[in-house]
Enzyme design. Structure first.
Site, PDB file in Angstrom:
ATOM      1  N   LYS A 153      62.658  -9.323  45.844  1.00 50.33           N
ATOM      2  CA  LYS A 153      61.562 -10.259  45.580  1.00 50.33           C
ATOM      3  C   LYS A 153      60.463 -10.228  46.641  1.00 50.33           C
ATOM      4  CE  LYS A 153      61.524 -13.428  42.928  1.00 50.33           C
ATOM      5  NZ  LYS A 153      62.427 -14.592  42.945  1.00 50.33           N
ATOM      6  N   SER A 170      63.089 -13.392  49.122  1.00 51.33           N
ATOM      7  CA  SER A 170      64.050 -14.362  48.604  1.00 51.33           C
ATOM      8  C   SER A 170      65.315 -14.284  49.441  1.00 51.33           C
ATOM      9  CB  SER A 170      64.360 -14.037  47.147  1.00 51.33           C
ATOM     10  OG  SER A 170      65.623 -14.564  46.788  1.00 51.33           O
ATOM     11  N   GLU A 206      51.048 -19.885  45.661  1.00 53.96           N
ATOM     12  CA  GLU A 206      51.714 -21.025  45.016  1.00 53.96           C
ATOM     13  C   GLU A 206      51.450 -22.316  45.770  1.00 53.96           C
ATOM     14  OE1 GLU A 206      55.664 -19.182  43.027  1.00 53.96           O
ATOM     15  OE2 GLU A 206      55.452 -18.867  45.162  1.00 53.96           O
ATOM     16  N   HIS A 219      42.191 -16.678  25.736  1.00 55.00           N
ATOM     17  CA  HIS A 219      43.504 -17.151  25.234  1.00 55.00           C
ATOM     18  C   HIS A 219      44.657 -16.370  25.854  1.00 55.00           C
ATOM     19  CE1 HIS A 219      41.106 -19.093  22.031  1.00 55.00           C
ATOM     20  NE2 HIS A 219      40.453 -17.947  22.012  1.00 55.00           N
TER      21      HIS A 219
END
Ligand code: ARG
Length: 460
Positions: A285, A279, A292, A158
């Site tokens: 970043k 970024s 992804e 969970h």
């Protein structure tokens, strides 16, 4: 507009302009060129052996096919949309090269058995490439796992800290998944490896062909038994796409973990510069783009499966041009899976784990509460439900005091259950918890080492 010179015998006028847009498949089926040449060579040799064409014509055809192969390799072969597909492009070029003998190659053959022969050969090779890509990825995971047999991390259910596990154990779970994925490609490859060549248009042929010979020449285990099935079946492509989809789903899960693990909030791993991007506005970043993209591509592969299943579902036996839609779906899934596997393997090989971060995340979640309950059962001989309750109260107490279970004073535990002794501390550390999970397949380093040994032997 004149009629198609390959099949236009009974046509008085040419196709509508829009037909010249919708009909051609050459832009994508040129990828079948190698398979088409192989199929034609096998068919030609068989025709000559059986005396269906002359030896001289057979030689001329084989010579022409060699020339075409060289032209394609050199990039000088001119693919023509007006010749629709790879089969007609090669045959037309053959005629330019060797003259009328070229017209004999298509004896006892149809584009229907030709295309699906090519396609089976292509999918067979794609299965092998997928298996290889999966193997490289498994090896990258194994190499990381070997470094982290004792690296403790939180195991989640969970998405809540559940019990401590090792990083090696977690990575080896994916090795198992990708191993089954390999098995699916292996199975698909075995089942598809029967030859449709010689089924001709759909019903077989009046010529005395030798289907065993062409099957053998192309590495198929046998000719397909039913010519109508041979022409019409695309379950081999669906099975390949299903295997691709399941692999893509597994890749997506691992990609999701990498995205999560690499955020500073987790900090479990650092992805290398080679597999992250910056970024354009936020200088701090490090975006896990490769992960992804792999996750994002999963839908494409499933979409390819759904698209082809939908094409096949409405199709009566045998061939319909609907089936021309089969190839792009398979090519897209193959390209997508192969690039995803390669990127994932690179990312895994290059990543650096941060054991300190994993450990502190594991400590934060009282993951040895089960060990405490088990100890109450084993040593104090209480029923598990009661032990669960006692451990729960102790966790609450530790939470209130802001300490981990192994730092909670014995007196506090005894206030909850007077029978608890000093001995309980033996099971409260994360290390002892991990070491104690010695059941088969468990997270104890000795058990994970067995998994590693299994896979290393499998790859020998
Ligand atoms: N380009 C076609 C395909 O991809 C080849 C087979 C065509 N056969 C036919 N009878 N039109 O399926």
């Amino acid at each position: 507009m004149s009629t198609n010179k390959m099949w236009g015998g009974r046509f008085a006028s040419g196709p509508a302009a829009i037909m010249r847009e919708i009909t051609p498949s050459i832009d994508f089926d040129k990828r079948l060129a190698g398979e088409d040449l192989a199929g034609s060579r096998a068919h030609c040799r068989m025709l000559a052996t059986e005396g269906i064409i002359s030896k001289d014509d057979g030689q001329a055809i084989l010579g022409g096919l060699d020339t075409i192969e060289k032209e394609i390799a050199a990039g000088t072969f001119v693919f023509k949309r007006e010749l629709e597909d790879i089969h007609l492009n090669i045959e037309a070029r053959l005629a330019e090269l060797i003259g009328p003998a070229a017209g004999r190659l298509h004896t006892a053959r149809s584009r229907n058995d030709q295309v699906v022969t090519d396609f089976r050969l292509w999918v067979r090779a794609a299965c092998i490439r997928a298996e290889e890509g999966l193997t490289v990825l498994q090896k990258a995971l194994i190499a990381q796992a070997e470094q982290h047999l004792d690296t403790i991390m939180p195991g989640f259910t969970h998405m809540q800290v559940a019990q401590p596990v090792t990083f090696a154990h977690h990575l080896m779970a994916y090795v198992e998944m990708f191993g089954r994925d390999r098995g699916r490609f292996e199975d698909a490859k075995k089942r598809l490896n029967e030859s449709p060549l010689g089924a001709a248009a759909l019903a077989g042929t009046t010529f005395p062909i030798d289907r065993d010979a062409t099957a053998k020449a192309l590495g198929f285990t046998r000719p397909m038994r039913n010519s109508m099935d041979a022409i019409s079946a695309r379950d081999f492509a669906l099975e390949y796409l299903a295997a691709c989809t399941i692999s893509a789903v597994h890749l997506s899960r691992l990609a999701g973990e990498l995205v999560q693990w690499s955020t500073p909030a987790f900090g479990f791993v650092k992805l290398s510069d080679a597999f992250t991007t910056g970024s354009s506005i936020m200088p701090q970043k490090r975006n896990p783009d490769a992960a992804e993209l792999i996750r994002g591509k999963t839908g494409r592969v499933l979409g390819d499966f759904v698209a082809l299943a939908t094409v096949v579902k409405g199709l009566v036996l045998t061939y319909g041009t609907d089936l021309q839609e089969d190839k792009e779906r398979v090519f897209d899934a193959a390209d997508t899976l192969e690039i995803s596997l390669a990127a994932m393997a690179g990312m895994i090989a290059d990543m650096t784990a941060n054991p300190a971060k994993m450990l502190s995340a594991a400590e934060a979640g009282y993951p040895t509460a089960t060990d405490l309950a088990d100890w109450v059962v084993r040593v104090l001989k209480k029923p598990f439900r009661e032990a669960h309750h006692i451990a729960g109260s102790i966790v609450k107490c530790a939470e209130d005091k802001g300490v981990t279970l192994d730092k909670l004073p014995l007196a506090d535990m005894q206030a909850i259950d007077a029978d608890i002794t000093e001995e309980v501390f033996k099971v409260l550390s994360l290390e002892s918890s991990v070491k104690a999970r010695m059941s088969l397949g468990g997270t104890a380093p000795a058990r994970v080492r067995e998994q590693l040994a299994h896979w290393k032997a499998a790859f020998k």
